[in-house]
Motif scaffolding. Structure first.
Motif, mmCIF file in Angstrom:
data_model
loop_
_atom_site.group_PDB
_atom_site.id
_atom_site.type_symbol
_atom_site.label_atom_id
_atom_site.label_comp_id
_atom_site.label_asym_id
_atom_site.label_seq_id
_atom_site.Cartn_x
_atom_site.Cartn_y
_atom_site.Cartn_z
ATOM 1 N N ARG A 104 34.458 33.729 32.371
ATOM 2 C CA ARG A 104 35.266 33.666 31.240
ATOM 3 C C ARG A 104 35.312 34.954 30.532
ATOM 4 O O ARG A 104 36.288 35.425 30.084
ATOM 5 C CB ARG A 104 34.979 32.595 30.408
ATOM 6 C CG ARG A 104 34.997 31.148 30.852
ATOM 7 C CD ARG A 104 35.067 29.778 29.888
ATOM 8 N NE ARG A 104 33.846 29.813 29.170
ATOM 9 C CZ ARG A 104 32.652 29.138 29.452
ATOM 10 N NH1 ARG A 104 32.406 28.615 30.769
ATOM 11 N NH2 ARG A 104 31.624 28.937 28.684
ATOM 12 N N VAL A 105 34.019 35.479 30.312
ATOM 13 C CA VAL A 105 33.774 36.681 29.617
ATOM 14 C C VAL A 105 34.882 37.798 30.359
ATOM 15 O O VAL A 105 35.305 38.493 29.748
ATOM 16 C CB VAL A 105 32.350 37.281 29.704
ATOM 17 C CG1 VAL A 105 32.450 38.747 29.156
ATOM 18 C CG2 VAL A 105 31.641 36.585 28.434
ATOM 19 N N TRP A 106 34.706 38.052 31.833
ATOM 20 C CA TRP A 106 35.340 38.994 32.420
ATOM 21 C C TRP A 106 36.916 38.891 32.633
ATOM 22 O O TRP A 106 37.594 39.813 32.503
ATOM 23 C CB TRP A 106 34.646 39.239 33.814
ATOM 24 C CG TRP A 106 33.358 40.095 33.769
ATOM 25 C CD1 TRP A 106 32.343 39.480 33.627
ATOM 26 C CD2 TRP A 106 33.273 41.411 33.865
ATOM 27 N NE1 TRP A 106 31.333 40.473 33.513
ATOM 28 C CE2 TRP A 106 32.045 41.734 33.543
ATOM 29 C CE3 TRP A 106 34.303 42.553 33.896
ATOM 30 C CZ2 TRP A 106 31.600 42.978 33.739
ATOM 31 C CZ3 TRP A 106 33.797 43.742 33.936
ATOM 32 C CH2 TRP A 106 32.502 44.114 33.978
ATOM 33 N N ALA A 107 37.461 37.513 32.446
ATOM 34 C CA ALA A 107 38.742 37.117 32.477
ATOM 35 C C ALA A 107 39.344 37.808 31.253
ATOM 36 O O ALA A 107 40.473 38.299 31.095
ATOM 37 C CB ALA A 107 38.746 35.606 32.611
ATOM 38 N N LEU A 108 38.488 37.441 30.324
ATOM 39 C CA LEU A 108 39.127 38.020 28.683
ATOM 40 C C LEU A 108 38.924 39.770 28.409
ATOM 41 O O LEU A 108 39.898 40.154 28.107
ATOM 42 C CB LEU A 108 38.100 37.413 27.563
ATOM 43 C CG LEU A 108 38.497 35.839 27.549
ATOM 44 C CD1 LEU A 108 37.475 35.261 26.793
ATOM 45 C CD2 LEU A 108 39.764 35.693 26.658
#
Length: 549
Positions: A427-431
């Motif tokens: 989720r962090v890397w998607a954002l």
């Protein structure tokens, strides 16, 4: 890699490693050679090409001799020395290419077993490296075999590290070895010296004591011994031949397996290239370097086409084995799992470069790594989409971030779906990817949900994505900004509040000043306070320049 500058006509040397017994010389020739002192050094002159053949025999025996396996394999070892100027270290380009095992013998209950893989025989490989080279120290590149065998080969071959001063027959010295797989000491003795055909040949014996470390010690591999006899051409400062043996074992008692490695190396080609011939080698190496860079960033189609063009242009290139091996690696007909593993390594490498560029703040480095990410995203989109279903969160994280640099219409939707991945890291890397892409198509509702995520890292990246993706005049901005201010006031993690303060520095208007002041009054962290104070100063300055009405 290198530039095509005129090269000096200096006499060059090279380190090679091979051995046999020093030929017997007549007493009249041997005695003067034995009586003098020798200052051992590596030649550091320009355009020296040296080629060796290395023959290896690896034997494995089980306790009681009930099961024995052996195979023989030959390698070609090419070493090209290129000077970089009087004040710079010489550069040494080395290529070790393994042929497939020449023969294989087994005796015992496993006669029909597929034993070369058990012994970690290379099915044929190539390894190319560029190193610095000096009169005192010369690096060695060994074949791509299992870690224990690589460590044993290093213990035998990596000896051209010379002491101060001159040495006479009978003198001894030591080299400390600290390779990735071996930690120990080489003990070397200048055993003999003789003149033969107007050449001075030195016999140097070595014995290595130490232990396997790291991957080489895997499976309980324990180093036993390594001994070699080398013949060193003194006038040319070049290895003439080497004969060596190394031994190690795995297990104990009835489960013990003993390994013996025999190595014979001999010089087969030695010359100083002309300036034109050396410049042609530089052209070939530079083109090979560009092909390897294409492959590293995932441009496998371009790398494959460039490999074939290279082989068409230079069909008899010294570096042909490296090109053929690379072509085999990027052949689309290879097993999918191998291709996937290599691609994941490429992703990890390009992401390391991106983060390093971001940390340094170097604009050119950032632009360069952004271009590399775009190349991977455009050239390997299908592979990236496939990796989004990989069980490893690091692999999914890398794939979703790289997709942000593509140009497909659906990429933003793909990234937004991954903001709901089960893994906080993904989720962090998607954002992070959404923030890097800066697309106004980003759905504010997706960012609003991320701002309320249970993971503090996700909330921090969501603040950054709001700043990068949502237009200031968007109808959703007041609600998003309200949530960012809530994080700034209430979040329990300093780094997340700092991310919120950074976002407000870009988003805040005069209407937000009262809430920012309340946040400042309650903020315990010095860095966050400094960011809020800077934001307030900018808001007040804009208000003074553009008063209401």
């Amino acid at each position: 890699m290198f530039r095509n500058a005129p090269m000096s006509r200096s006499h060059v040397r090279m380190i090679g490693l091979l051995s046999s017994t020093l030929a017997v010389a007549t007493a009249s020739a041997a005695e003067p050679a034995r009586g003098r002192a020798y200052r051992l050094r590596n030649d550091t002159s320009d355009r020296r090409l040296t080629v060796y053949r290395i023959d290896r025999t690896l034997r494995r025996g089980s306790a009681g001799g009930r099961d024995q396996v052996s195979y023989m394999q030959a390698s070609e070892w090419i070493r090209l020395q290129l000077a970089q100027g009087e004040r710079s270290p010489a550069r040494l380009v080395q290529l070790v290419s393994d042929r497939a095992p020449d023969s294989h013998r087994a005796r015992g209950p496993n006669d029909d077993a597929d034993d070369p893989p058990i012994l970690s025989a290379s099915a044929g490989s190539a390894r190319i490296a560029t190193d610095e080279w000096s009169a005192r120290d010369a690096p060695v590149t060994v074949p791509l075999v299992d870690a224990a065998q690589q460590a044993a080969l290093t213990a035998l071959l990596d000896f051209a590290h010379w002491p101060d001063g001159a040495r006479r027959v009978g003198d001894q010295w030591e080299n400390q070895l600290e390779s990735t797989g071996f930690d120990g000491v080489q003990r070397l003795t200048l055993r003999d010296a003789a003149r033969r055909d107007d050449r001075t040949l030195l016999m140097i014996e070595l014995s290595a004591v130490g232990r396997f470390v790291g991957e080489a010690a895997g499976g309980g591999a324990t180093f036993d011994s390594a001994d070699a006899r080398t013949v060193w051409h003194f006038g040319r400062n070049t290895l003439d031949s080497l004969s060596g043996r190394a031994a190690w074992h795995k297990g104990d008692g009835g489960d013990r397996q003993d390994f013996e490695l025999l190595v014979e190396a001999r010089l087969v080609r030695h010359e100083v290239l002309s300036i034109d011939a050396a410049n042609e080698q530089i052209d070939q190496l530079n083109e090979l370097g560009e092909i390897l860079r294409n492959r590293r960033v995932g441009r496998t189609v371009d790398a494959r086409a460039a490999c074939q063009a290279y082989l068409d242009k230079w069909p008899r290139s010294l570096w042909r084995p490296a090109l053929e091996h690379l072509l085999a690696e990027i052949d689309p007909s290879r097993h999918p799992s191998l291709i996937e593993a290599e691609f994941r390594m490429q992703l990890a490498s390009v992401l390391r470069d991106w983060r390093s560029a971001q940390d340094s703040g170097d604009r050119q480095a950032i632009d360069r790594t952004r271009a590399a990410l775009q190349q991977v995203a455009l050239g390997s989109r299908d592979q990236l989409l496939g990796l989004l279903e990989h069980p490893g969160e690091s692999t999914r994280s890398a794939a979703v971030f790289v997709l942000a640099f593509g140009d497909h219409d659906d990429d933003v939707d793909v990234l937004q779906r991954r903001t709901r991945d089960e893994s906080p890291k993904v989720r962090v890397w998607a954002l992070y990817g959404l923030a890097a892409r800066r697309s106004p198509r980003t759905d504010p509702a997706v960012l609003a949900a991320a701002l309320s995520d249970e993971d503090a890292g996700v909330r921090a990246r969501a603040c950054e994505a709001v700043t990068a993706c949502v237009p200031r005049n968007s109808a959703a901005m007041p609600r998003l900004k309200d949530r960012v201010l809530t994080i700034l006031r209430e979040d329990g993690r300093d780094s997340t509040r700092l991310a919120a303060a950074s976002a407000m520095e870009a988003l805040a208007t005069a209407d937000d000043a009262p809430r920012l002041r309340r946040c400042l009054k309650a903020e315990p962290n010095r860095s966050v306070r400094a960011r809020i104070e800077r934001t307030l100063a900018r808001v007040e300055a804009r208000s003074a320049t553009n008063p209401p009405g």
